[in-house]
Design an enzyme around this catalytic site. Sequence first.
Site, PDB file in Angstrom:
ATOM      1  N   GLN A 158      20.889  47.075  67.071  1.00  0.00           N
ATOM      2  CA  GLN A 158      21.032  46.462  65.749  1.00  0.00           C
ATOM      3  C   GLN A 158      20.023  47.048  64.764  1.00  0.00           C
ATOM      4  OE1 GLN A 158      21.550  42.269  66.100  1.00  0.00           O
ATOM      5  NE2 GLN A 158      21.144  41.884  63.956  1.00  0.00           N
ATOM      6  N   GLN A 174      17.786  39.729  79.044  1.00  0.00           N
ATOM      7  CA  GLN A 174      17.507  40.742  78.014  1.00  0.00           C
ATOM      8  C   GLN A 174      17.323  40.139  76.623  1.00  0.00           C
ATOM      9  OE1 GLN A 174      20.197  42.456  75.689  1.00  0.00           O
ATOM     10  NE2 GLN A 174      19.980  44.594  76.287  1.00  0.00           N
ATOM     11  N   ARG A 224      27.227  36.785  71.144  1.00  0.00           N
ATOM     12  CA  ARG A 224      25.784  37.029  71.343  1.00  0.00           C
ATOM     13  C   ARG A 224      25.052  37.032  69.999  1.00  0.00           C
ATOM     14  NH1 ARG A 224      22.464  41.849  71.425  1.00  0.00           N
ATOM     15  NH2 ARG A 224      20.851  41.844  73.061  1.00  0.00           N
ATOM     16  N   SER A 264      18.796  47.326  73.485  1.00  0.00           N
ATOM     17  CA  SER A 264      19.202  45.949  73.174  1.00  0.00           C
ATOM     18  C   SER A 264      20.733  45.829  73.152  1.00  0.00           C
ATOM     19  CB  SER A 264      18.572  45.513  71.850  1.00  0.00           C
ATOM     20  OG  SER A 264      18.842  44.162  71.586  1.00  0.00           O
ATOM     21  N   LEU A 265      21.319  45.582  71.984  1.00  0.00           N
ATOM     22  CA  LEU A 265      22.777  45.550  71.834  1.00  0.00           C
ATOM     23  C   LEU A 265      23.433  46.779  72.460  1.00  0.00           C
ATOM     24  CD1 LEU A 265      25.541  44.876  70.361  1.00  0.00           C
ATOM     25  CD2 LEU A 265      24.587  46.130  68.430  1.00  0.00           C
ATOM     26  N   HIS A 301      14.328  38.919  71.255  1.00  0.00           N
ATOM     27  CA  HIS A 301      13.649  39.390  72.473  1.00  0.00           C
ATOM     28  C   HIS A 301      12.320  38.677  72.723  1.00  0.00           C
ATOM     29  CE1 HIS A 301      16.780  42.255  73.160  1.00  0.00           C
ATOM     30  NE2 HIS A 301      16.653  42.691  71.921  1.00  0.00           N
TER      31      HIS A 301
END
Length: 309
Positions: free
Chosen positions: A10, A248, A115, A90-91, A199
């Site tokens: 992102q 995560q 999400r 991440s994503l 996170h």
Amino acid sequence: MKTALIFAGQGAQYVGMGKELYDNFQCAKEVFERADEALKMNLSSLCFEGPSDELNKTENTQPAILTTSVAALRVLESQGINFDVTAGLSLGEYSAHICAGTFSFEDGVKLVKNRGRFMQEAVPQGVGGMSAVLGLDRGLLDEAVKEAAQFGIVEVANYNCPDQIVIAGEVEAVKIAGEKAQEKGAKRVITLTVSGPFHTSMLKGAAEKLKEELNNIEIKQFTTPIITNVTGDYIKSLEEVKPFLVKQVMSSVKWEDSVRTMLNDGIDTFIELGPGRVLSGFSKKIDRNVKVFNIEDLKSLNKTLDSLK
């Protein structure tokens, strides 16, 4: 040559992303059409025409980047390029799983839309924040975070590369941790314009909701080795996939560790798929000898293919 395919997270989004691939490759067009159908919305139009404030909403950003990334992947695959390992920031880890065949594109794009929504709703606007700390050793930053933790929640969100680590948590605690980092020698601390403290443990509620969504998803044996952000190492078995994706959301992204794991296994070429070149920059900062390419439009595609062939 040993090659890794890496996928953007992102923040890499921009209006117009994926349009050239959509216009010139049937396989890319099909990916966008499948996203529109799966989400029951015109995601393609949002990617190509905006408006940017809608595209920048986390629940739209995540499926938009994933779709653009997978479209770039299908174009690369159509050119017969082979690869040895995959990972995403991440994503981007969801794009890596689609790349490796762990779950279907339709399941993946619906999953990341939810999400995004869960992450957005987990912490009220203005309560949490994130800052990038530039030019400070990991150990010293960990100290700064520990010292600031008495003022509220603050944790390391992303170990991106030796020169850039992101901290996140409650606004005041993040601010104090940034000040302490500068006292310890950080070159700069930059407040990030994000909608929440991603996170960190503050996203526990989002992780629990994501776990419920993952229960409805069929997981298949991955065909390519995948590295997870949670450990910076390979996912060893199918049973680890869902727990890692849940964890995560609320734990540090160990991107530098992930790249070093690949380097230790002889990876010398990284191809970044999807919008932007952020991961290419991180890879070069971790090891300036690696070859980095990206695919997001015709120019970057042709440059990559010419260099690889």
